[in-house]
Design a protein around this motif. Structure first.
Motif, PDB file in Angstrom:
ATOM      1  N   GLU A 241     -66.644 -74.429 -13.429  1.00 38.77           N
ATOM      2  CA  GLU A 241     -66.973 -74.564 -12.481  1.00 38.77           C
ATOM      3  C   GLU A 241     -68.575 -73.093 -12.620  1.00 38.77           C
ATOM      4  OE1 GLU A 241     -65.510 -73.378  -8.692  1.00 38.77           O
ATOM      5  OE2 GLU A 241     -65.012 -75.068  -9.992  1.00 38.77           O
ATOM      6  N   ALA A 242     -69.004 -73.120 -13.689  1.00 35.97           N
ATOM      7  CA  ALA A 242     -69.835 -72.550 -14.455  1.00 35.97           C
ATOM      8  C   ALA A 242     -70.840 -73.474 -14.663  1.00 35.97           C
ATOM      9  CB  ALA A 242     -69.948 -71.624 -15.899  1.00 35.97           C
ATOM     10  N   GLY A 243     -70.727 -74.789 -14.438  1.00 39.63           N
ATOM     11  CA  GLY A 243     -71.279 -76.511 -14.571  1.00 39.63           C
ATOM     12  C   GLY A 243     -71.223 -77.376 -15.401  1.00 39.63           C
ATOM     13  N   GLN A 442     -75.240 -73.975 -19.350  1.00 36.57           N
ATOM     14  CA  GLN A 442     -76.179 -74.280 -18.357  1.00 36.57           C
ATOM     15  C   GLN A 442     -77.453 -75.012 -18.095  1.00 36.57           C
ATOM     16  OE1 GLN A 442     -77.630 -69.962 -19.440  1.00 36.57           O
ATOM     17  NE2 GLN A 442     -79.520 -70.704 -18.535  1.00 36.57           N
ATOM     18  N   ASP A 443     -77.469 -76.022 -18.625  1.00 36.19           N
ATOM     19  CA  ASP A 443     -78.506 -76.993 -18.943  1.00 36.19           C
ATOM     20  C   ASP A 443     -78.017 -78.679 -18.212  1.00 36.19           C
ATOM     21  OD1 ASP A 443     -80.051 -75.608 -20.673  1.00 36.19           O
ATOM     22  OD2 ASP A 443     -79.672 -77.094 -22.572  1.00 36.19           O
ATOM     23  N   ALA A 445     -74.973 -77.620 -16.204  1.00 35.34           N
ATOM     24  CA  ALA A 445     -75.823 -77.159 -14.731  1.00 35.34           C
ATOM     25  C   ALA A 445     -76.494 -77.376 -13.321  1.00 35.34           C
ATOM     26  CB  ALA A 445     -74.919 -75.344 -14.167  1.00 35.34           C
ATOM     27  N   TYR A 446     -77.953 -76.883 -14.538  1.00 34.07           N
ATOM     28  CA  TYR A 446     -78.877 -77.353 -13.963  1.00 34.07           C
ATOM     29  C   TYR A 446     -79.146 -79.074 -13.945  1.00 34.07           C
ATOM     30  CZ  TYR A 446     -84.260 -76.914 -12.649  1.00 34.07           C
ATOM     31  OH  TYR A 446     -84.832 -76.550 -12.631  1.00 34.07           O
ATOM     32  N   TYR A 448     -76.735 -81.403 -12.973  1.00 32.08           N
ATOM     33  CA  TYR A 448     -76.351 -81.721 -11.799  1.00 32.08           C
ATOM     34  C   TYR A 448     -76.824 -81.001 -10.614  1.00 32.08           C
ATOM     35  CZ  TYR A 448     -72.256 -82.563  -8.496  1.00 32.08           C
ATOM     36  OH  TYR A 448     -71.575 -82.093  -7.475  1.00 32.08           O
ATOM     37  N   GLN A 449     -77.388 -79.973 -10.733  1.00 32.75           N
ATOM     38  CA  GLN A 449     -78.368 -79.661  -9.690  1.00 32.75           C
ATOM     39  C   GLN A 449     -79.059 -80.235  -8.871  1.00 32.75           C
ATOM     40  OE1 GLN A 449     -77.390 -76.907  -7.299  1.00 32.75           O
ATOM     41  NE2 GLN A 449     -78.919 -77.090  -5.997  1.00 32.75           N
TER      42      GLN A 449
ATOM     43  N   ASP B  18     -72.419 -66.852 -12.496  1.00 35.22           N
ATOM     44  CA  ASP B  18     -74.360 -66.547 -12.611  1.00 35.22           C
ATOM     45  C   ASP B  18     -74.669 -67.712 -13.107  1.00 35.22           C
ATOM     46  OD1 ASP B  18     -73.823 -67.380 -15.318  1.00 35.22           O
ATOM     47  OD2 ASP B  18     -74.594 -65.937 -16.682  1.00 35.22           O
ATOM     48  N   ARG B  19     -73.650 -68.601 -12.574  1.00 36.04           N
ATOM     49  CA  ARG B  19     -74.344 -70.242 -12.329  1.00 36.04           C
ATOM     50  C   ARG B  19     -75.448 -70.410 -10.935  1.00 36.04           C
ATOM     51  NH1 ARG B  19     -70.971 -75.660 -11.108  1.00 36.04           N
ATOM     52  NH2 ARG B  19     -72.423 -77.219 -11.171  1.00 36.04           N
ATOM     53  N   LYS B  22     -79.109 -68.654 -12.070  1.00 38.64           N
ATOM     54  CA  LYS B  22     -79.526 -69.208 -13.693  1.00 38.64           C
ATOM     55  C   LYS B  22     -80.202 -70.436 -13.073  1.00 38.64           C
ATOM     56  CE  LYS B  22     -77.608 -66.682 -17.238  1.00 38.64           C
ATOM     57  NZ  LYS B  22     -77.637 -66.789 -19.061  1.00 38.64           N
ATOM     58  N   VAL B  23     -79.575 -71.475 -11.976  1.00 38.98           N
ATOM     59  CA  VAL B  23     -80.326 -72.400 -11.093  1.00 38.98           C
ATOM     60  C   VAL B  23     -81.253 -71.431 -10.491  1.00 38.98           C
ATOM     61  CG1 VAL B  23     -79.554 -73.677  -9.398  1.00 38.98           C
ATOM     62  CG2 VAL B  23     -78.039 -73.632 -11.120  1.00 38.98           C
ATOM     63  N   ARG B  26     -84.155 -71.196 -12.904  1.00 31.08           N
ATOM     64  CA  ARG B  26     -85.079 -72.043 -13.917  1.00 31.08           C
ATOM     65  C   ARG B  26     -85.273 -72.965 -12.804  1.00 31.08           C
ATOM     66  NH1 ARG B  26     -82.166 -76.134 -18.057  1.00 31.08           N
ATOM     67  NH2 ARG B  26     -81.000 -74.191 -19.026  1.00 31.08           N
ATOM     68  N   THR B 118     -82.542 -75.900  -4.679  1.00 36.08           N
ATOM     69  CA  THR B 118     -83.811 -75.033  -4.709  1.00 36.08           C
ATOM     70  C   THR B 118     -85.020 -74.775  -4.272  1.00 36.08           C
ATOM     71  OG1 THR B 118     -83.229 -76.128  -6.468  1.00 36.08           O
ATOM     72  CG2 THR B 118     -82.052 -75.110  -7.024  1.00 36.08           C
TER      73      THR B 118
END
Lengths: 553, 132
Positions: A241-243, A442-443, A445-446, A448-449, B18-19, B22-23, B26, B118
């Motif tokens: 879920e956190a990515g 975190q990487d 997740a980003y 994916y976004q 915090d997803r 943080k997205v 960034r 975003t």
């Protein structure tokens, strides 16, 4: 066209080549939701030298790729377990009875954040949070109300609680004793997985070392006192879920599991005494085959690691039993009714992957906690899968598929690479302290976004097929009266309890925490003396301190 | 040289999800803004004090625990009390639609729900942040 190719290469050069010239494919590269490239076609070439007995075996036998039980769903269906909790204990008790009346087969408690963080409802930090995203539990009294009229010897209960897991387990045991249950017969699970908190969900209290100590305490105590209790649910759900990608979820979860085994063995526990009570919890996301391969690979890796690396002898120590929840992140606030379809497909993946229990999300969960109407559809989704579709008739029906077996192998290989990397870093606690899994997630997740925003990944109703006006759904609304009611009860508990007994229990807990002894009996005493969760946690904080996260974006 | 937009991303409340924060942090940084991230479980006082020290143009709040109706207005109130009159305050998370008008009334300029690109947050800030 009468051409018949003798092998893949010939087919690519003839039939395929001709066809693609006329009709090119939709895109250059096809990838899973995790970004893994998927080939056009899988054939026997992809599972060359396939060793059936080494890689799959039979259900209920090593390495358990096909399932942990010999009959799987023919013997017993998966447990239908909807995660639920909100408001006060009275309100949640009512919801539990509703779910049980509707054919749910196990309970799963969602606590509100103050309980999760070891804070009482009347604390300044709890303002605005009481009963919002789970049920408010401050002391044993709340827990007695929560399970009022529910026979704890008969039901299995899963509790999503981590940093203060030992305390909530103690409360559950105390309620069971009060009901007159034989605690040797009570069964259920505490999540109790602090490593994934540091990695992903981030509701920690104490630093890693004392946290790990408390967890090993529960392993030890449960193996002696609660033989049917799962002392941990090692969780990939929150990591995903956190990515994270599917492989990261698999690798970090299993490496977390290995870390717990190592800490317990280090204490001197016999691996075969506690390992059979370890359980797992995975996410089921949108990418259907990738998820099924992940579940199958998880069983195979765990069996191998337990047998070969930790020399477990009891076959029950080798079995990876797991709960699944469909992905909350995959749900969309836009056109929320579409979520029913997403959930059904994710749930199907979990069943085809051999899950032992399942939570299906409700369609309205990107908006609020689920309404009774929405949660009923979610439960019915499981019942339709179980009773109408025929998927529970045979075991591991996708085994032998070129694609599924190739993908399962790839999952295993990629996860093992991560596991070896973490081994080299000195284990999971060391890797967390270095921020390694956190950064990887975190990487991902980003990435994916960005893929969603560039429409490289299509999300129906979000970046394609958008409508202007959404059909509204009625949501569950928690009013702020809950906070007042809960604080009132808390004050009453504080006033009515036996002061001397309460004080003594906390003092003894503190003394025990300063020594190196198992804290479970002391926590149980404090709970029975109606010490609140905040009081117990603060006592332990005085000895253990608090964790501070390395911050980076 | 034009001053870069400075944004504080804060996570009030007890939840650790915090997803999103943080997205967004960034993405704003990649869009050329200066971003300060507070870390988890900051009280409204801590968030406003950081905003003051860092001289930010905007404060973005992320919360998924359901405590937004208490914590968002609290941040606005404290910010205004400390004289942060022009600082734009916006938020996001799991927030029921019916709460949004009340949050706006309390001084939260915009609320972004799940599924927001975003890019929309970047555009919003570029539009709203007045050069000071």
């Amino acid at each position: 066209m009468a051409h018949k190719s003798k092998n893949l290469k010939e087919w690519e050069e003839t039939t395929l080549n001709e066809f693609i010239k006329k009709r090119p494919e939709r895109k250059e590269k096809f990838t899973t939701i995790s970004g893994t490239e998927i080939k056009r076609l899988y054939t026997e070439d992809d599972i060359e030298d396939f060793d059936y007995h080494g890689k799959l075996g039979y259900p209920g036998e090593y390495p358990f790729t096909r399932g942990v039980y010999a009959t799987m769903y023919r013997g017993r269906l998966w447990t239908m377990r909807q995660f639920s909790g909100f408001g006060t204990a009275e309100e949640t008790n009512k919801r539990y009875k509703f779910l049980l009346e509707n054919g749910q087969t196990g309970l799963s408690v969602a606590f509100h954040l103050p309980t999760i963080m070891g804070v009482d409802s009347d604390s300044q930090l709890a303002k605005g949070e009481v009963g919002k995203c789970g049920v408010a539990i401050d002391a044993l009294k709340d827990m007695e109300i929560l399970f009022d009229g529910i026979d704890l010897e008969k039901i299995t209960t899963s509790m999503t609680i981590n940093a203060p897991a030992a305390i909530l387990l103690a409360m559950y045991v105390a309620v069971a004793e009060k009901q007159g249950a034989d605690i040797k017969k009570i069964s259920g699970t505490i999540q109790n997985d602090i490593l994934k908190e540091y990695i992903a969900q981030k509701t920690w209290i104490f630093p890693p070392k004392p946290s790990m100590k408390l967890i090993v305490d529960t392993f030890e105590w449960c193996s002696e006192n609660l033989p049917k209790w799962n002392s941990i649910s090692i969780s990939g759900y929150h990591i995903r879920e956190a990515g994270s990608t599917a492989v990261q979820e698999l690798a970090f979860t299993l490496r977390d599991g290995m870390e717990y085994v190592e800490w317990a063995v280090e204490r001197g526990l016999d691996v075969d005494k506690f390992a059979p009570r370890l359980s797992f919890f995975f996410n089921s996301h949108n990418d259907f085959f990738e998820e099924i391969a992940k579940f199958r690979a998880a069983r195979r890796i765990w069996a191998r690691v337990m047998k070969e690396r930790y020399n477990a002898k009891n076959p029950n120590s080798w079995k990876l039993r797991f709960h699944t929840q469909t992905s909350g992140f995959s749900l969309t606030a836009q056109q929320p009714y579409n979520n029913i379809v997403r959930v059904a497909i994710q749930a199907l993946a979990a069943v085809l992957g051999g899950t032992q229990s399942l939570h299906t999300n409700s369609m309205d969960e990107t908006l609020a906690l689920p309404s009774e109407f929405a949660v009923q559809i979610a439960l019915r989704t499981q019942q339709i899968l179980a009773y109408e579709t025929g998927v529970a008739n045979t075991i591991d029906p996708l085994a032998g598929s070129y694609f599924i077996e190739a993908l399962t192998d790839k999952m295993e290989k990629d996860a093992m690479e991560y596991i070896e990397k973490i081994d080299k870093m000195g284990g999971m606690v060391a890797a967390i302290e270095a921020g390694f899994p956190q950064r990887e997630i975190q990487d991902a997740a980003y990435e994916y976004q960005k893929a969603v925003e560039s429409k490289e990944k299509v999300i129906v109703g979000v970046n394609e097929f958008v409508v202007e006006e959404d059909q509204p759904v009625d949501i569950l609304y928690i009013d702020s009266g809950v906070e007042e009611k809960q604080i009132e009860r808390l004050n009453k508990i504080r006033k009515e309890r036996d002061k001397a007994r309460w004080q003594k229990s906390l003092q003894e807990l503190k003394n025990a925490a300063e020594k190196d002894v198992n804290l479970m009996p002391f926590i149980l005493d404090a709970v029975k003396a109606y010490a609140t969760i905040g009081e117990i946690v603060n006592t332990l904080k005085e000895v253990y301190g608090e964790y501070e996260e390395p911050i980076f974006i | 040289m034009e001053r870069k937009i400075r944004v504080l991303i804060g996570k009030p409340g007890l939840d650790g999800h915090d997803r999103g924060a943080k997205v967004v942090a960034r993405a704003l940084r990649d869009a050329g803004m200066e971003v300060i991230y507070t870390g988890l479980r900051q009280t409204p006082e801590q968030i406003v004090n950081t905003a003051l020290q860092e001289d930010v143009d905007a404060i973005g709040l992320s919360i998924l625990s359901g405590a937004h109706m208490h914590l968002f207005p609290e941040v606005v109130k404290l910010a205004r009390e400390k004289g942060l009159d022009d600082v734009i305050i916006f938020g996001g998370g799991i927030i029921p639609e019916k709460d949004i008008p009340k949050l706006k009334e309390a001084g939260v300029m915009e609320v972004f729900l799940p599924g927001t690109p975003t890019d929309a947050v970047v555009k919003f800030l570029r539009e709203k942040v007045k050069r000071r």
